[in-house]
Design a protein around this motif. Structure first.
Motif, PDB file in Angstrom:
ATOM      1  N   HIS A 142     -54.934  42.316  72.053  1.00  0.00           N
ATOM      2  CA  HIS A 142     -55.853  41.470  71.289  1.00  0.00           C
ATOM      3  C   HIS A 142     -55.256  41.109  69.928  1.00  0.00           C
ATOM      4  CE1 HIS A 142     -59.708  41.469  73.658  1.00  0.00           C
ATOM      5  NE2 HIS A 142     -58.985  42.357  74.331  1.00  0.00           N
ATOM      6  N   GLY A 143     -54.448  42.006  69.373  1.00  0.00           N
ATOM      7  CA  GLY A 143     -53.788  41.715  68.105  1.00  0.00           C
ATOM      8  C   GLY A 143     -52.878  40.518  68.207  1.00  0.00           C
ATOM      9  N   MET A 144     -52.212  40.370  69.354  1.00  0.00           N
ATOM     10  CA  MET A 144     -51.337  39.209  69.554  1.00  0.00           C
ATOM     11  C   MET A 144     -52.157  37.927  69.671  1.00  0.00           C
ATOM     12  SD  MET A 144     -48.273  40.612  72.031  1.00  0.00           S
ATOM     13  CE  MET A 144     -49.229  41.769  73.010  1.00  0.00           C
ATOM     14  N   GLY A 145     -53.391  38.060  70.194  1.00  0.00           N
ATOM     15  CA  GLY A 145     -54.278  36.905  70.255  1.00  0.00           C
ATOM     16  C   GLY A 145     -54.720  36.479  68.864  1.00  0.00           C
ATOM     17  N   PHE A 146     -55.051  37.472  68.012  1.00  0.00           N
ATOM     18  CA  PHE A 146     -55.434  37.169  66.633  1.00  0.00           C
ATOM     19  C   PHE A 146     -54.264  36.541  65.874  1.00  0.00           C
ATOM     20  CE2 PHE A 146     -58.169  41.194  67.117  1.00  0.00           C
ATOM     21  CZ  PHE A 146     -59.249  40.462  67.585  1.00  0.00           C
ATOM     22  N   ALA A 147     -53.048  36.964  66.230  1.00  0.00           N
ATOM     23  CA  ALA A 147     -51.856  36.537  65.494  1.00  0.00           C
ATOM     24  C   ALA A 147     -51.607  35.042  65.601  1.00  0.00           C
ATOM     25  CB  ALA A 147     -50.636  37.301  65.980  1.00  0.00           C
ATOM     26  N   ASN A 148     -52.034  34.426  66.708  1.00  0.00           N
ATOM     27  CA  ASN A 148     -51.816  32.993  66.871  1.00  0.00           C
ATOM     28  C   ASN A 148     -52.481  32.206  65.746  1.00  0.00           C
ATOM     29  OD1 ASN A 148     -50.373  33.338  69.246  1.00  0.00           O
ATOM     30  ND2 ASN A 148     -52.195  33.253  70.528  1.00  0.00           N
ATOM     31  N   THR A 149     -53.690  32.654  65.354  1.00  0.00           N
ATOM     32  CA  THR A 149     -54.387  32.012  64.246  1.00  0.00           C
ATOM     33  C   THR A 149     -53.766  32.409  62.920  1.00  0.00           C
ATOM     34  OG1 THR A 149     -56.469  31.984  65.473  1.00  0.00           O
ATOM     35  CG2 THR A 149     -56.616  31.748  63.091  1.00  0.00           C
ATOM     36  N   ALA A 150     -53.542  33.706  62.744  1.00  0.00           N
ATOM     37  CA  ALA A 150     -53.051  34.228  61.463  1.00  0.00           C
ATOM     38  C   ALA A 150     -51.656  33.712  61.132  1.00  0.00           C
ATOM     39  CB  ALA A 150     -53.053  35.755  61.495  1.00  0.00           C
ATOM     40  N   ARG A 151     -50.782  33.612  62.134  1.00  0.00           N
ATOM     41  CA  ARG A 151     -49.392  33.215  61.885  1.00  0.00           C
ATOM     42  C   ARG A 151     -49.306  31.809  61.291  1.00  0.00           C
ATOM     43  NH1 ARG A 151     -47.756  33.072  66.713  1.00  0.00           N
ATOM     44  NH2 ARG A 151     -47.345  35.275  66.964  1.00  0.00           N
ATOM     45  N   MET A 152     -50.083  30.893  61.843  1.00  0.00           N
ATOM     46  CA  MET A 152     -50.040  29.511  61.360  1.00  0.00           C
ATOM     47  C   MET A 152     -50.570  29.416  59.929  1.00  0.00           C
ATOM     48  SD  MET A 152     -51.172  27.228  64.680  1.00  0.00           S
ATOM     49  CE  MET A 152     -52.680  28.169  64.993  1.00  0.00           C
ATOM     50  N   THR A 153     -51.591  30.208  59.627  1.00  0.00           N
ATOM     51  CA  THR A 153     -52.211  30.147  58.306  1.00  0.00           C
ATOM     52  C   THR A 153     -51.357  30.829  57.252  1.00  0.00           C
ATOM     53  OG1 THR A 153     -54.326  30.319  59.471  1.00  0.00           O
ATOM     54  CG2 THR A 153     -54.383  30.507  57.074  1.00  0.00           C
ATOM     55  N   MET A 154     -50.686  31.930  57.633  1.00  0.00           N
ATOM     56  CA  MET A 154     -49.922  32.718  56.664  1.00  0.00           C
ATOM     57  C   MET A 154     -48.464  32.291  56.548  1.00  0.00           C
ATOM     58  SD  MET A 154     -51.304  36.568  57.535  1.00  0.00           S
ATOM     59  CE  MET A 154     -53.042  36.877  57.839  1.00  0.00           C
ATOM     60  N   ALA A 155     -48.079  31.248  57.286  1.00  0.00           N
ATOM     61  CA  ALA A 155     -46.666  30.842  57.315  1.00  0.00           C
ATOM     62  C   ALA A 155     -46.127  30.507  55.931  1.00  0.00           C
ATOM     63  CB  ALA A 155     -46.493  29.643  58.242  1.00  0.00           C
ATOM     64  N   SER A 156     -46.984  29.978  55.054  1.00  0.00           N
ATOM     65  CA  SER A 156     -46.523  29.556  53.725  1.00  0.00           C
ATOM     66  C   SER A 156     -46.588  30.672  52.684  1.00  0.00           C
ATOM     67  CB  SER A 156     -47.373  28.370  53.242  1.00  0.00           C
ATOM     68  OG  SER A 156     -48.734  28.748  53.151  1.00  0.00           O
ATOM     69  N   GLU A 157     -47.105  31.840  53.084  1.00  0.00           N
ATOM     70  CA  GLU A 157     -47.257  32.944  52.130  1.00  0.00           C
ATOM     71  C   GLU A 157     -45.927  33.665  51.913  1.00  0.00           C
ATOM     72  OE1 GLU A 157     -49.917  33.598  50.461  1.00  0.00           O
ATOM     73  OE2 GLU A 157     -51.415  32.394  51.512  1.00  0.00           O
ATOM     74  N   GLN A 158     -45.604  33.960  50.664  1.00  0.00           N
ATOM     75  CA  GLN A 158     -44.392  34.711  50.355  1.00  0.00           C
ATOM     76  C   GLN A 158     -44.602  36.201  50.632  1.00  0.00           C
ATOM     77  OE1 GLN A 158     -43.443  33.689  46.290  1.00  0.00           O
ATOM     78  NE2 GLN A 158     -42.263  31.892  46.925  1.00  0.00           N
ATOM     79  N   ASN A 159     -45.800  36.677  50.350  1.00  0.00           N
ATOM     80  CA  ASN A 159     -46.136  38.079  50.589  1.00  0.00           C
ATOM     81  C   ASN A 159     -47.394  38.125  51.442  1.00  0.00           C
ATOM     82  OD1 ASN A 159     -46.763  40.776  50.562  1.00  0.00           O
ATOM     83  ND2 ASN A 159     -46.588  41.027  48.350  1.00  0.00           N
ATOM     84  N   ILE A 160     -47.257  38.595  52.684  1.00  0.00           N
ATOM     85  CA  ILE A 160     -48.394  38.547  53.605  1.00  0.00           C
ATOM     86  C   ILE A 160     -49.198  39.845  53.633  1.00  0.00           C
ATOM     87  CG2 ILE A 160     -47.227  36.870  55.081  1.00  0.00           C
ATOM     88  CD1 ILE A 160     -46.826  39.195  57.088  1.00  0.00           C
ATOM     89  N   ALA A 161     -48.853  40.817  52.783  1.00  0.00           N
ATOM     90  CA  ALA A 161     -49.560  42.102  52.791  1.00  0.00           C
ATOM     91  C   ALA A 161     -51.050  41.912  52.503  1.00  0.00           C
ATOM     92  CB  ALA A 161     -48.941  43.055  51.773  1.00  0.00           C
ATOM     93  N   LEU A 162     -51.362  41.172  51.440  1.00  0.00           N
ATOM     94  CA  LEU A 162     -52.753  40.953  51.067  1.00  0.00           C
ATOM     95  C   LEU A 162     -53.494  40.106  52.099  1.00  0.00           C
ATOM     96  CD1 LEU A 162     -54.643  41.749  48.700  1.00  0.00           C
ATOM     97  CD2 LEU A 162     -54.177  39.513  47.712  1.00  0.00           C
ATOM     98  N   PRO A 163     -52.906  38.987  52.576  1.00  0.00           N
ATOM     99  CA  PRO A 163     -53.568  38.223  53.637  1.00  0.00           C
ATOM    100  C   PRO A 163     -53.832  39.037  54.895  1.00  0.00           C
ATOM    101  CG  PRO A 163     -51.861  36.895  52.636  1.00  0.00           C
ATOM    102  CD  PRO A 163     -51.723  38.278  52.061  1.00  0.00           C
ATOM    103  N   LEU A 164     -52.860  39.865  55.308  1.00  0.00           N
ATOM    104  CA  LEU A 164     -53.053  40.705  56.493  1.00  0.00           C
ATOM    105  C   LEU A 164     -54.178  41.705  56.289  1.00  0.00           C
ATOM    106  CD1 LEU A 164     -49.473  41.555  57.858  1.00  0.00           C
ATOM    107  CD2 LEU A 164     -51.345  40.444  59.094  1.00  0.00           C
TER     108      LEU A 164
END
Length: 203
Positions: A125-147
């Protein structure tokens, strides 16, 4: 001037955090998240509200599972084709539902198995969530806080779904006087049918 910059950065980060928290929340609560909601429903079907500690462990196991692959997928360390993931998600629903039916007479063993399923299937299910998250976080330099925000949003959404299910179960037990075994079988059979339909549609 330096203080103003620090305040601005902190406010920006908090706004960023709440944006991803809302995104995670909507990914569970929205009408498009039926597959994830159905998995949570079939996973907690064998519990009653008195088992809230066990439910908390179960949801935590699921969160740990999907947090691991969500982070790995967003960081592009590990990734599966999205069409394969979309098929595997209803497969996890079907297997959990069948597990509920097969072991319904041994609830203690069933609960132990469900902890394992929550963790392992949480990875998928995490990989399913990642499809949405990856596109949104692509421009982030540090993804710790977004994750972190996204995962907290997911967790709050999952807890909300569980509370709604437990609330319905309490009402049914109070006013209808039904036996829980019929609830388990009913939820599981419906979940098998719906997940089979999802698999066929996604193939």
């Amino acid at each position: 001037m330096t203080k103003l910059i620090i305040i601005f950065v902190k406010n920006y980060r908090m706004t960023d955090f709440f944006f991803y928290l809302k995104l995670g929340w909507e990914h569970i609560i929205s009408l498009d998240a039926l597959d994830h909601q159905l998995f949570i429903l079939v996973l907690v079907a064998v519990y009653f509200y008195r088992d809230w500690r066990k439910i908390l462990i179960l949801i935590t196991a699921f969160t740990i599972g999907h947090s691991i692959t969500l982070a790995l997928s967003v960081l592009d360390v590990f990734r599966l084709p999205s069409n394969l993931v979309e098929i595997l998600i209803p497969v996890t629903i079907m297997l959990t539902a069948l597990d509920n039916i097969l072991f319904r007479k041994n609830q203690k063993k069933l609960m132990q198995i469900n902890y394992f399923l929550a963790l392992v299937f949480g990875l998928i299910h995490g990989m399913g969530f990642a499809n949405t998250a990856r596109m949104t976080m692509a421009s982030e330099q540090n993804i710790a806080l977004p994750l972190l925000g996204f995962n907290i949003g997911l967790e709050l959404g999952q807890i909300t779904v569980v509370l709604l299910v437990m609330g319905l179960l309490i009402l049914l037990s109070k006013f209808v006087k039904f036996q829980q075994k019929y609830w388990i079988i009913g939820i599981s059979v419906v979940s098998v049918l719906l997940s089979a339909q999802m698999i066929l549609e996604r193939i």
